[in-house]
Design an enzyme around this catalytic site. Structure first.
Site, PDB file in Angstrom:
ATOM      1  N   GLY A   1       4.579   4.937   1.944  1.00 32.27           N
ATOM      2  CA  GLY A   1       5.241   4.061   2.908  1.00 32.27           C
ATOM      3  C   GLY A   1       5.666   4.703   4.217  1.00 32.27           C
TER       4      GLY A   1
ATOM      5  N   ASN B   1       4.033   4.779   7.001  1.00 29.78           N
ATOM      6  CA  ASN B   1       3.740   3.850   8.105  1.00 29.78           C
ATOM      7  C   ASN B   1       4.725   2.687   8.132  1.00 29.78           C
ATOM      8  OD1 ASN B   1       1.294   4.474   9.885  1.00 29.78           O
ATOM      9  ND2 ASN B   1       0.582   5.051   7.831  1.00 29.78           N
TER      10      ASN B   1
ATOM     11  N   ARG C   1      -9.577  -5.178  -5.688  1.00 27.33           N
ATOM     12  CA  ARG C   1      -9.456  -6.357  -4.823  1.00 27.33           C
ATOM     13  C   ARG C   1      -8.186  -7.126  -5.158  1.00 27.33           C
ATOM     14  NH1 ARG C   1     -14.364  -6.823  -7.117  1.00 27.33           N
ATOM     15  NH2 ARG C   1     -13.573  -8.512  -8.407  1.00 27.33           N
TER      16      ARG C   1
ATOM     17  N   ARG D   1      -6.213  -2.202  -1.413  1.00 29.35           N
ATOM     18  CA  ARG D   1      -7.062  -3.244  -1.989  1.00 29.35           C
ATOM     19  C   ARG D   1      -7.826  -3.980  -0.907  1.00 29.35           C
ATOM     20  NH1 ARG D   1      -6.039  -4.811  -7.269  1.00 29.35           N
ATOM     21  NH2 ARG D   1      -4.598  -3.279  -8.094  1.00 29.35           N
TER      22      ARG D   1
ATOM     23  N   ASN E   1      -4.720  -3.382   9.938  1.00 28.26           N
ATOM     24  CA  ASN E   1      -4.724  -2.215   9.056  1.00 28.26           C
ATOM     25  C   ASN E   1      -4.667  -0.946   9.891  1.00 28.26           C
ATOM     26  OD1 ASN E   1      -5.108  -0.788   6.534  1.00 28.26           O
ATOM     27  ND2 ASN E   1      -7.223  -0.398   7.153  1.00 28.26           N
TER      28      ASN E   1
ATOM     29  N   HIS F   1      -6.074   2.966   9.682  1.00 28.07           N
ATOM     30  CA  HIS F   1      -7.055   3.757   8.937  1.00 28.07           C
ATOM     31  C   HIS F   1      -7.115   5.172   9.534  1.00 28.07           C
ATOM     32  CE1 HIS F   1     -10.565   4.563   6.474  1.00 28.07           C
ATOM     33  NE2 HIS F   1     -11.102   5.145   7.540  1.00 28.07           N
TER      34      HIS F   1
ATOM     35  N   GLU G   1     -13.789  -9.186   6.447  1.00 25.00           N
ATOM     36  CA  GLU G   1     -14.257  -8.973   5.070  1.00 25.00           C
ATOM     37  C   GLU G   1     -14.952  -7.629   4.863  1.00 25.00           C
ATOM     38  OE1 GLU G   1     -15.480 -12.221   2.445  1.00 25.00           O
ATOM     39  OE2 GLU G   1     -15.594 -13.399   4.298  1.00 25.00           O
TER      40      GLU G   1
ATOM     41  N   ASP H   1     -12.952  -1.786   6.503  1.00 23.13           N
ATOM     42  CA  ASP H   1     -12.603  -1.024   7.716  1.00 23.13           C
ATOM     43  C   ASP H   1     -13.560  -1.340   8.867  1.00 23.13           C
ATOM     44  OD1 ASP H   1     -10.505   0.220   6.326  1.00 23.13           O
ATOM     45  OD2 ASP H   1     -11.848   1.737   5.531  1.00 23.13           O
TER      46      ASP H   1
HETATM   47  C1  GRF Z   1      -2.354   6.372   5.741  1.00 22.42           C
HETATM   48  O1  GRF Z   1      -3.068   7.553   5.956  1.00 22.42           O
HETATM   49  C2  GRF Z   1      -3.147   5.190   6.250  1.00 22.42           C
HETATM   50  O2  GRF Z   1      -3.931   5.504   7.342  1.00 22.42           O
HETATM   51  C3  GRF Z   1      -4.006   4.858   5.067  1.00 22.42           C
HETATM   52  O3  GRF Z   1      -3.194   5.082   3.944  1.00 22.42           O
HETATM   53  C4  GRF Z   1      -2.206   6.042   4.273  1.00 22.42           C
HETATM   54  C5  GRF Z   1      -0.881   5.414   3.959  1.00 22.42           C
HETATM   55  O4  GRF Z   1       0.179   6.290   4.094  1.00 22.42           O
HETATM   56  N1  GRF Z   1      -4.501   3.508   5.165  1.00 22.42           N
HETATM   57  P1  GRF Z   1       1.675   5.748   4.017  1.00 22.42           P
HETATM   58  O5  GRF Z   1       1.832   5.046   2.674  1.00 22.42           O
HETATM   59  O6  GRF Z   1       1.868   4.807   5.165  1.00 22.42           O
HETATM   60  O7  GRF Z   1       2.536   6.976   4.126  1.00 22.42           O
END
Ligand code: GRF
Length: 215
Positions: free
Chosen positions: A14, A16, A67, A95, A111, A113, A146, A149
């Site tokens: 978590g 982010n 999923r 997912r 999202n 990535h 869909e 990424d």
């Molecule tokens: C991050 O590297 C994000 O880019 C990827 O999953 C990771 C999640 O990290 N999709 P966090 O749970 O936000 O620390």
């Protein structure tokens, strides 16, 4: 469209989500974060949400390991819409979301990535980048479609790859940029001053005719 409320889906630690909460506390995010939903009861994101006073819930993701679909998908959509969520942020949500979910939040699932897409989609993007030998990697905030990424890019940031990098050291360098661009990308989407032209997410001043005159 402009948005009313942000819902966050997470599977893991978590960080982010924490960056989004920090951005909100600093006044850099205009949308309230009204709910955090995790597909794992032990996701650190649930503790982070709880500590911040945000509703945190674990919901059953259903029988698929990869999923969200069927009855579970319907329950997740309902949990979000019933709380007024109009924009959904995937903050480490592992997912694949399918058409019914995406149709419930059109052009409104974003999202983060850890690579410069379209390079290295999917899992272990930092390891993929190291193995490939790229000298620059980074992160991408993108709308979710869909394809894995594969959606339109809202924001990107680049970082160098060093000779002595490990997946962990590269991940840490990328993560710092994720925490910067993800709230910025969400705020940009939330404010609504953007439009899609093909795959391109563009600023949205008054539209112009092909002759170049404002219409
Ligand atoms: C991050 O590297 C994000 O880019 C990827 O999953 C990771 C999640 O990290 N999709 P966090 O749970 O936000 O620390």
């Amino acid at each position: 469209m402009t948005h009313q409320a942000l819902g966050v889906l997470a599977s893991g630690r978590g960080s982010n989500l924490q960056a989004l909460l920090d951005a909100r506390a600093r006044g850099h995010l205009s949308l309230p974060i009204v709910v955090v939903i995790a597909d794992r009861p032990d996701a650190g994101a649930l503790d982070i949400a709880g500590n911040a006073g945000v509703e945190a819930m674990h919901l059953d993701p259903g029988p698929s390991k990869t999923r969200l679909d069927g009855d579970a998908e319907r329950a997740w959509i309902e949990a979000l819409t019933s709380r007024g969520v109009t924009l959904v942020a995937l903050a480490g949500f592992l997912r694949v979301l399918k058409a019914p979910f995406l149709a419930a939040f059109p052009e409104a699932v974003v999202n983060i990535h850890p690579s410069l897409l379209p390079a290295f989609p999917g899992l272990a993007a930092q390891r993929q980048a190291l193995d490939y030998g790229v000298r620059v990697s980074g992160c991408t905030a993108h709308l979710v479609t869909e394809g894995i990424d594969a959606g339109p890019i809202v924001a990107q940031a680049a970082v160098p790859v060093h000779d002595d990098d490990t997946p962990e050291s590269l991940s840490a360098r990328i993560l710092a940029e994720e925490h910067r661009i993800f709230p910025e990308a969400i705020e940009r989407l939330a404010r609504g001053a953007w439009r899609l032209e093909g795959r391109r997410v563009l600023e949205s001043p008054p539209s112009r005719s092909t002759s170049g005159e404002a219409t």
